[in-house]
Design a protein around this motif. Structure first.
Motif, PDB file in Angstrom:
ATOM      1  N   ARG A   1       0.828  -1.211   0.000  1.00 57.57           N
ATOM      2  CA  ARG A   1       0.000   0.000   0.000  1.00 57.57           C
ATOM      3  C   ARG A   1       0.858   1.255   0.000  1.00 57.57           C
ATOM      4  O   ARG A   1       0.533   2.252  -0.665  1.00 57.57           O
ATOM      5  CB  ARG A   1      -0.931  -0.009   1.209  1.00 57.57           C
ATOM      6  N   ALA A   2       1.972   1.219   0.736  1.00 59.29           N
ATOM      7  CA  ALA A   2       2.840   2.395   0.801  1.00 59.29           C
ATOM      8  C   ALA A   2       3.483   2.696  -0.548  1.00 59.29           C
ATOM      9  O   ALA A   2       3.706   3.867  -0.889  1.00 59.29           O
ATOM     10  CB  ALA A   2       3.919   2.177   1.864  1.00 59.29           C
ATOM     11  N   ARG A   3       3.758   1.669  -1.331  1.00 54.75           N
ATOM     12  CA  ARG A   3       4.420   1.875  -2.620  1.00 54.75           C
ATOM     13  C   ARG A   3       3.450   2.194  -3.751  1.00 54.75           C
ATOM     14  O   ARG A   3       3.702   3.061  -4.581  1.00 54.75           O
ATOM     15  CB  ARG A   3       5.234   0.635  -3.003  1.00 54.75           C
ATOM     16  N   TRP A   4       2.332   1.456  -3.778  1.00 54.31           N
ATOM     17  CA  TRP A   4       1.463   1.548  -4.954  1.00 54.31           C
ATOM     18  C   TRP A   4      -0.014   1.785  -4.627  1.00 54.31           C
ATOM     19  O   TRP A   4      -0.836   1.838  -5.537  1.00 54.31           O
ATOM     20  CB  TRP A   4       1.550   0.248  -5.775  1.00 54.31           C
ATOM     21  N   GLY A   5      -0.365   1.891  -3.358  1.00 57.16           N
ATOM     22  CA  GLY A   5      -1.779   1.828  -3.019  1.00 57.16           C
ATOM     23  C   GLY A   5      -2.223   0.386  -3.170  1.00 57.16           C
ATOM     24  O   GLY A   5      -1.493  -0.536  -2.829  1.00 57.16           O
ATOM     25  N   ARG A   6      -3.413   0.178  -3.702  1.00 55.17           N
ATOM     26  CA  ARG A   6      -3.824  -1.192  -4.021  1.00 55.17           C
ATOM     27  C   ARG A   6      -3.404  -1.501  -5.442  1.00 55.17           C
ATOM     28  O   ARG A   6      -3.711  -0.759  -6.386  1.00 55.17           O
ATOM     29  CB  ARG A   6      -5.337  -1.367  -3.864  1.00 55.17           C
ATOM     30  N   ILE A   7      -2.701  -2.620  -5.633  1.00 58.32           N
ATOM     31  CA  ILE A   7      -2.285  -3.014  -6.979  1.00 58.32           C
ATOM     32  C   ILE A   7      -3.516  -3.467  -7.765  1.00 58.32           C
ATOM     33  O   ILE A   7      -4.259  -4.344  -7.329  1.00 58.32           O
ATOM     34  CB  ILE A   7      -1.240  -4.147  -6.916  1.00 58.32           C
ATOM     35  N   THR A   8      -3.720  -2.865  -8.918  1.00 54.75           N
ATOM     36  CA  THR A   8      -4.856  -3.213  -9.778  1.00 54.75           C
ATOM     37  C   THR A   8      -4.407  -3.600 -11.188  1.00 54.75           C
ATOM     38  O   THR A   8      -5.240  -3.853 -12.059  1.00 54.75           O
ATOM     39  CB  THR A   8      -5.849  -2.050  -9.874  1.00 54.75           C
ATOM     40  N   GLY A   9      -3.114  -3.624 -11.409  1.00 49.23           N
ATOM     41  CA  GLY A   9      -2.567  -3.978 -12.716  1.00 49.23           C
ATOM     42  C   GLY A   9      -1.056  -4.003 -12.605  1.00 49.23           C
ATOM     43  O   GLY A   9      -0.491  -3.993 -11.501  1.00 49.23           O
ATOM     44  N   PHE A  10      -0.382  -4.027 -13.728  1.00 48.43           N
ATOM     45  CA  PHE A  10       1.083  -4.057 -13.707  1.00 48.43           C
ATOM     46  C   PHE A  10       1.628  -2.747 -13.147  1.00 48.43           C
ATOM     47  O   PHE A  10       1.151  -1.660 -13.490  1.00 48.43           O
ATOM     48  CB  PHE A  10       1.636  -4.291 -15.114  1.00 48.43           C
ATOM     49  N   VAL A  11       2.626  -2.866 -12.285  1.00 50.15           N
ATOM     50  CA  VAL A  11       3.211  -1.684 -11.662  1.00 50.15           C
ATOM     51  C   VAL A  11       4.626  -1.434 -12.160  1.00 50.15           C
ATOM     52  O   VAL A  11       5.328  -0.570 -11.636  1.00 50.15           O
ATOM     53  CB  VAL A  11       3.203  -1.814 -10.122  1.00 50.15           C
ATOM     54  N   VAL A  12       5.047  -2.187 -13.165  1.00 45.94           N
ATOM     55  CA  VAL A  12       6.344  -1.964 -13.814  1.00 45.94           C
ATOM     56  C   VAL A  12       6.106  -1.821 -15.304  1.00 45.94           C
ATOM     57  O   VAL A  12       5.091  -2.273 -15.847  1.00 45.94           O
ATOM     58  CB  VAL A  12       7.327  -3.120 -13.532  1.00 45.94           C
ATOM     59  N   ASP A  13       7.040  -1.162 -15.983  1.00 39.55           N
ATOM     60  CA  ASP A  13       6.870  -0.880 -17.408  1.00 39.55           C
ATOM     61  C   ASP A  13       7.092  -2.096 -18.294  1.00 39.55           C
ATOM     62  O   ASP A  13       6.560  -2.166 -19.403  1.00 39.55           O
ATOM     63  CB  ASP A  13       7.827   0.244 -17.834  1.00 39.55           C
ATOM     64  N   ASP A  14       7.884  -3.043 -17.825  1.00 39.03           N
ATOM     65  CA  ASP A  14       8.237  -4.195 -18.657  1.00 39.03           C
ATOM     66  C   ASP A  14       8.002  -5.480 -17.870  1.00 39.03           C
ATOM     67  O   ASP A  14       8.947  -6.162 -17.475  1.00 39.03           O
ATOM     68  CB  ASP A  14       9.698  -4.079 -19.087  1.00 39.03           C
ATOM     69  N   PRO A  15       6.723  -5.846 -17.636  1.00 45.87           N
ATOM     70  CA  PRO A  15       6.442  -7.028 -16.804  1.00 45.87           C
ATOM     71  C   PRO A  15       6.911  -8.311 -17.470  1.00 45.87           C
ATOM     72  O   PRO A  15       6.916  -8.435 -18.697  1.00 45.87           O
ATOM     73  CB  PRO A  15       4.914  -7.000 -16.674  1.00 45.87           C
ATOM     74  N   ALA A  16       7.314  -9.239 -16.646  1.00 40.88           N
ATOM     75  CA  ALA A  16       7.785 -10.531 -17.172  1.00 40.88           C
ATOM     76  C   ALA A  16       7.588 -11.603 -16.117  1.00 40.88           C
ATOM     77  O   ALA A  16       7.542 -11.326 -14.915  1.00 40.88           O
ATOM     78  CB  ALA A  16       9.257 -10.451 -17.561  1.00 40.88           C
ATOM     79  N   GLY A  17       7.490 -12.833 -16.580  1.00 38.01           N
ATOM     80  CA  GLY A  17       7.394 -13.966 -15.679  1.00 38.01           C
ATOM     81  C   GLY A  17       8.722 -14.242 -15.004  1.00 38.01           C
ATOM     82  O   GLY A  17       9.783 -13.805 -15.450  1.00 38.01           O
ATOM     83  N   THR A  18       8.655 -14.987 -13.922  1.00 37.43           N
ATOM     84  CA  THR A  18       9.842 -15.336 -13.155  1.00 37.43           C
ATOM     85  C   THR A  18      10.112 -16.831 -13.305  1.00 37.43           C
ATOM     86  O   THR A  18       9.698 -17.459 -14.280  1.00 37.43           O
ATOM     87  CB  THR A  18       9.634 -14.971 -11.676  1.00 37.43           C
TER      88      THR A  18
END
Length: 382
Positions: free
Chosen positions: A49-66
């Motif tokens: 919450r402190a970083r993004w509020g509630r996450i509702t989608g991708f929060v990075v520009d280049d999402p990828a699997g791990t």
């Protein structure tokens, strides 16, 4: 075992997704959940919450699997090659050829269970001794279990048997149970089972008094109260490791139950609970994707998932989860009474869940050479 004598078959409505769409939903859902949850891994809800509020989608520009996505592809391709004839020797050989016996290169992000397994394999230890390390209880098998449920659609017992074969190289005890619960749950969802039957199928294949079963029951019992209640029911406060299978699997099923199978809600619930968020969201995504089909995955999330980059497993670079889903549903496999039929199909039904898990006959697939799991020639180490 949980006393579930029979989970009834569920007639599919006319507009229900067919088996291929469910398979694609399961594995693309896994990859989407993995990518969405990766930035929140090891965080507390308050930190999220402190970083993004509630996450509702991708929060990075280049999402990828791990490693979750890449190991699921690895196990899925191996399963597509061997089918129900899969043995621990097949799995061990693949780990050697494509991971352990190669120059490690960019092998990053793998969990402690994978590291421990590789150390043992490189020392010459074979399965099941290779699984005897300090993190054999991790969620490393659960994260790669969904392909087994896709393959054994409507057959949760077979899905649980096969994932235990795969897991014998890397996991023991609760680590195996976590993988079995996920594989069985996905297998039930692939047959159109409602949420309650998906959960029942998962519980039916693990010991009733196991940590995994107790955690899973606690999670789904409070799921109607939301993610905070699920998290409080499962997470051990102050425990430093977030990748333990009983916790991660329970959080994932709790998120899935809280959302009643809705894809977006299930995945975001898992992500915002933190802990091992990439794995919990990957498992919740696989369950919900199998339940609702690939069409339930938001288009902008689906579009962000490309072929594996090989950031953890270089040999998996270029493979896409949808390729694996199509291989697993197109493949023929022996079925009961020795009859042969195309695997799955629109009439896939959920089998009764017996009180034990017989290993059954492992007969060879129609064409074992049709599915080949190899690395590019210039990447194989001598």
């Amino acid at each position: 075992m949980t006393s579930v004598a029979c989970v009834p078959s569920v007639p599919a409505p006319e507009d229900a997704p067919d088996l291929r769409e469910r398979a694609r939903g399961a594995l693309l859902g896994l990859a989407v959940g993995d990518a969405l949850g990766a930035p929140a891994e090891n965080l507390k809800p308050s930190e999220i919450r402190a970083r993004w509020g509630r996450i509702t989608g991708f929060v990075v520009d280049d999402p990828a699997g791990t490693d979750d996505t890449e190991y699921a592809i690895f196990s899925g391709l191996l399963l597509a090659r061997h089918g129900s004839a899969l043995t621990a020797a097949h799995v061990e050989a693949a780990w050697h050829a494509l991971i352990a016996d190669r120059a490690e290169g960019p092998f990053r992000g793998a969990g402690f269970s994978e590291r421990g397994t590789l150390e043992n394999l490189r020392r010459g230890l074979a399965a099941p001794i290779s699984a005897q390390h300090r993190h054999a209880w991790s969620d490393g098998l659960a994260m790669r279990a969904a392909p087994f449920g896709v393959f054994a659609a409507g057959r949760p017992t077979e899905a649980a048997r096969l994932v235990a074969v795969d897991g014998a190289v890397s996991h023991e005890g609760e680590g195996i149970y976590g993988g079995q619960a996920v594989a069985a749950g996905v297998a039930a969802a692939m047959a159109g089972a409602p949420t309650v039957a998906v959960v029942a199928s998962a519980l039916a294949v693990v010991p009733d008094d196991s940590w995994t079963a107790r955690s899973l029951r606690r999670a789904v019992a409070v799921a109607h109260r939301g993610e905070r209640a699920v998290r409080s029911a499962v997470v051990i406060g102050g425990y430093p490791w977030t990748d333990l299978a009983p916790e991660a699997v329970a959080l994932a099923f709790g998120a899935y139950a809280a959302a009643d199978g809705d894809f977006r809600a299930a995945v975001l619930t898992a992500v915002n609970m933190g802990r091992d968020a990439d794995t919990t969201a990957a498992v919740a995504g696989a369950l919900a994707g199998a339940t609702r089909g690939v069409g339930a995955i938001p288009a902008e999330w689906a579009a962000a998932v490309g072929p594996a980059r090989g950031s953890c497993l270089p040999a998996m670079a270029g493979h896409h989860v949808l390729e694996v889903a199509d291989l697993l549903t197109a493949r023929e496999d022996p079925v009961r009474d020795g009859d042969r039929a195309p695997h799955g199909g629109p009439a896939a039904r959920l089998e009764p869940v017996p009180a034990d898990l017989p290993r059954g006959d492992a007969r060879p697939p129609a064409d074992p050479a049709a599915y080949v799991l190899t690395a590019p020639e210039d990447e194989v180490q001598p």
